[in-house]
Design a protein around this motif. Sequence first.
Motif, PDB file in Angstrom:
ATOM      1  N   ALA A  33       0.926  -1.851  -0.175  1.00  0.00           N
ATOM      2  CA  ALA A  33      -0.440   0.548  -0.554  1.00  0.00           C
ATOM      3  C   ALA A  33       0.468   0.877  -0.055  1.00  0.00           C
ATOM      4  CB  ALA A  33      -1.071   0.275   1.164  1.00  0.00           C
ATOM      5  N   GLU A  34       1.869   1.287   0.771  1.00  0.00           N
ATOM      6  CA  GLU A  34       2.798   2.363   0.979  1.00  0.00           C
ATOM      7  C   GLU A  34       3.441   2.615  -0.409  1.00  0.00           C
ATOM      8  OE1 GLU A  34       6.263   3.849   2.968  1.00  0.00           O
ATOM      9  OE2 GLU A  34       5.468   2.161   4.008  1.00  0.00           O
ATOM     10  N   ILE A  94       3.719   5.653  -6.013  1.00  0.00           N
ATOM     11  CA  ILE A  94       4.008   5.190  -6.972  1.00  0.00           C
ATOM     12  C   ILE A  94       2.678   6.239  -8.109  1.00  0.00           C
ATOM     13  CG2 ILE A  94       3.495   3.838  -9.154  1.00  0.00           C
ATOM     14  CD1 ILE A  94       4.543   1.701  -8.057  1.00  0.00           C
ATOM     15  N   ARG A  95       1.324   5.949  -7.387  1.00  0.00           N
ATOM     16  CA  ARG A  95       0.365   6.834  -8.131  1.00  0.00           C
ATOM     17  C   ARG A  95       1.050   8.738  -7.370  1.00  0.00           C
ATOM     18  NH1 ARG A  95      -5.828   6.441  -5.902  1.00  0.00           N
ATOM     19  NH2 ARG A  95      -6.724   8.343  -6.249  1.00  0.00           N
ATOM     20  N   LEU A 147      -2.695  -1.204  -7.405  1.00  0.00           N
ATOM     21  CA  LEU A 147      -3.477   0.839  -8.477  1.00  0.00           C
ATOM     22  C   LEU A 147      -4.298  -0.407  -9.241  1.00  0.00           C
ATOM     23  CD1 LEU A 147       0.030   2.924  -8.403  1.00  0.00           C
ATOM     24  CD2 LEU A 147      -2.900   2.830  -6.471  1.00  0.00           C
ATOM     25  N   GLU A 148      -3.980  -0.718 -10.134  1.00  0.00           N
ATOM     26  CA  GLU A 148      -4.903  -1.891 -10.742  1.00  0.00           C
ATOM     27  C   GLU A 148      -6.284  -2.040 -10.229  1.00  0.00           C
ATOM     28  OE1 GLU A 148      -5.087  -4.361 -14.766  1.00  0.00           O
ATOM     29  OE2 GLU A 148      -3.470  -5.274 -13.067  1.00  0.00           O
ATOM     30  N   GLU A 149      -5.991  -2.860  -8.765  1.00  0.00           N
ATOM     31  CA  GLU A 149      -7.433  -3.083  -8.302  1.00  0.00           C
ATOM     32  C   GLU A 149      -8.086  -1.841  -8.085  1.00  0.00           C
ATOM     33  OE1 GLU A 149      -7.050  -4.939  -5.291  1.00  0.00           O
ATOM     34  OE2 GLU A 149      -5.769  -7.536  -6.092  1.00  0.00           O
ATOM     35  N   GLU A 150      -7.350  -1.074  -8.107  1.00  0.00           N
ATOM     36  CA  GLU A 150      -8.187   0.867  -7.375  1.00  0.00           C
ATOM     37  C   GLU A 150      -8.769   0.949  -8.598  1.00  0.00           C
ATOM     38  OE1 GLU A 150      -5.973   2.961  -4.671  1.00  0.00           O
ATOM     39  OE2 GLU A 150      -6.264   1.601  -2.793  1.00  0.00           O
ATOM     40  N   GLY A 151      -8.841   0.683  -9.766  1.00  0.00           N
ATOM     41  CA  GLY A 151      -9.006   1.410 -11.266  1.00  0.00           C
ATOM     42  C   GLY A 151      -7.825   2.813 -11.798  1.00  0.00           C
ATOM     43  N   VAL A 152      -6.266   2.558 -10.794  1.00  0.00           N
ATOM     44  CA  VAL A 152      -5.920   4.204 -11.195  1.00  0.00           C
ATOM     45  C   VAL A 152      -4.893   3.475 -12.151  1.00  0.00           C
ATOM     46  CG1 VAL A 152      -3.741   4.875 -10.346  1.00  0.00           C
ATOM     47  CG2 VAL A 152      -5.959   4.149  -8.650  1.00  0.00           C
ATOM     48  N   VAL A 153      -4.641   2.125 -12.285  1.00  0.00           N
ATOM     49  CA  VAL A 153      -3.913   1.971 -13.464  1.00  0.00           C
ATOM     50  C   VAL A 153      -4.258   0.547 -14.674  1.00  0.00           C
ATOM     51  CG1 VAL A 153      -2.252   3.077 -12.672  1.00  0.00           C
ATOM     52  CG2 VAL A 153      -2.669   0.853 -12.258  1.00  0.00           C
ATOM     53  N   GLU A 197       2.977  -2.881 -21.119  1.00  0.00           N
ATOM     54  CA  GLU A 197       3.275  -0.853 -20.560  1.00  0.00           C
ATOM     55  C   GLU A 197       1.581  -1.220 -20.377  1.00  0.00           C
ATOM     56  OE1 GLU A 197       2.580   0.399 -24.425  1.00  0.00           O
ATOM     57  OE2 GLU A 197       4.519   0.355 -25.146  1.00  0.00           O
ATOM     58  N   TRP A 198       1.463   0.571 -19.440  1.00  0.00           N
ATOM     59  CA  TRP A 198       0.656   0.819 -18.647  1.00  0.00           C
ATOM     60  C   TRP A 198       0.016   2.026 -18.696  1.00  0.00           C
ATOM     61  CZ3 TRP A 198      -1.050  -2.677 -13.975  1.00  0.00           C
ATOM     62  CH2 TRP A 198      -0.431  -3.636 -13.355  1.00  0.00           C
ATOM     63  N   THR A 199      -1.009   2.428 -18.433  1.00  0.00           N
ATOM     64  CA  THR A 199      -1.689   3.227 -18.918  1.00  0.00           C
ATOM     65  C   THR A 199      -2.856   4.097 -17.581  1.00  0.00           C
ATOM     66  OG1 THR A 199      -2.687   2.397 -21.296  1.00  0.00           O
ATOM     67  CG2 THR A 199      -3.515   4.256 -20.648  1.00  0.00           C
ATOM     68  N   ALA A 200      -2.017   4.980 -16.839  1.00  0.00           N
ATOM     69  CA  ALA A 200      -2.676   5.652 -16.189  1.00  0.00           C
ATOM     70  C   ALA A 200      -4.115   6.336 -16.129  1.00  0.00           C
ATOM     71  CB  ALA A 200      -1.893   6.173 -15.689  1.00  0.00           C
ATOM     72  N   ASN A 201      -4.860   5.493 -15.129  1.00  0.00           N
ATOM     73  CA  ASN A 201      -6.529   7.041 -15.782  1.00  0.00           C
ATOM     74  C   ASN A 201      -6.479   8.443 -15.720  1.00  0.00           C
ATOM     75  OD1 ASN A 201      -9.180   7.842 -14.778  1.00  0.00           O
ATOM     76  ND2 ASN A 201      -9.968   6.075 -14.250  1.00  0.00           N
TER      77      ASN A 201
END
Length: 202
Positions: free
Chosen positions: A124-125, A130-131, A174-180, A191-195
């Motif tokens: 979580a930290e 990263i966020r 973060l993916e579970e939270e819909g952030v990425v 590759e990752w995509t950010a919200n």
Amino acid sequence: IVELASMPVPYNTDNTGQANSKVQPHVLTISKEGNDQLRQLDRLIVTMLKGGAGTQHPRWRSWLVRMVSQVIRIAGLLHAYKYGTGFLDHEITAETVERAIHLGAYYKSEADRILNNHTNNEVAENAGIIREYITRKKLARFRVKELRDGLRRRIQDDPKQTQTHKIKLALGHLEEEGVVSQDSESGKRSEWTANSQLWNDQ
């Protein structure tokens, strides 16, 4: 524990009839049924280790390897407490071994809980780090390598996990939270995509 610690430990005597601390102490024996229980426990632990138990936490794994010997020690203490100073006149029973196994299982479950809490807190930290980083940099698309380079000082390797593994765990959080989300359109799962809502909310 206080009572056990205060009990005299009988040693073999030398040829003068006096107790000699340099002589090996008497050896306790375990009943056949108790030994059968210990062998069953040993087989269970071997199965767990072959299944990868403790791979994320080397210290926990090393304790699991020694669990049978630790259970035997606990059984010896319970046996001594049961019979007092006459404990050498009796063998350790299957009932005592079973109680020792239950105590060993309790310590294992507590170790699981502590390590899982530690891992979850660290994930979580790192996810928060990263966020904050991708929000500040407004990274619409990125790779793990970019995060490794940009967060080299904030997320580091340790004896348990590499920096890359820590970052991937945090990204999963973060993916579970819909952030990425991982980019599946290009076929490159690295590759990752950010919200974009991340910086639109600022």
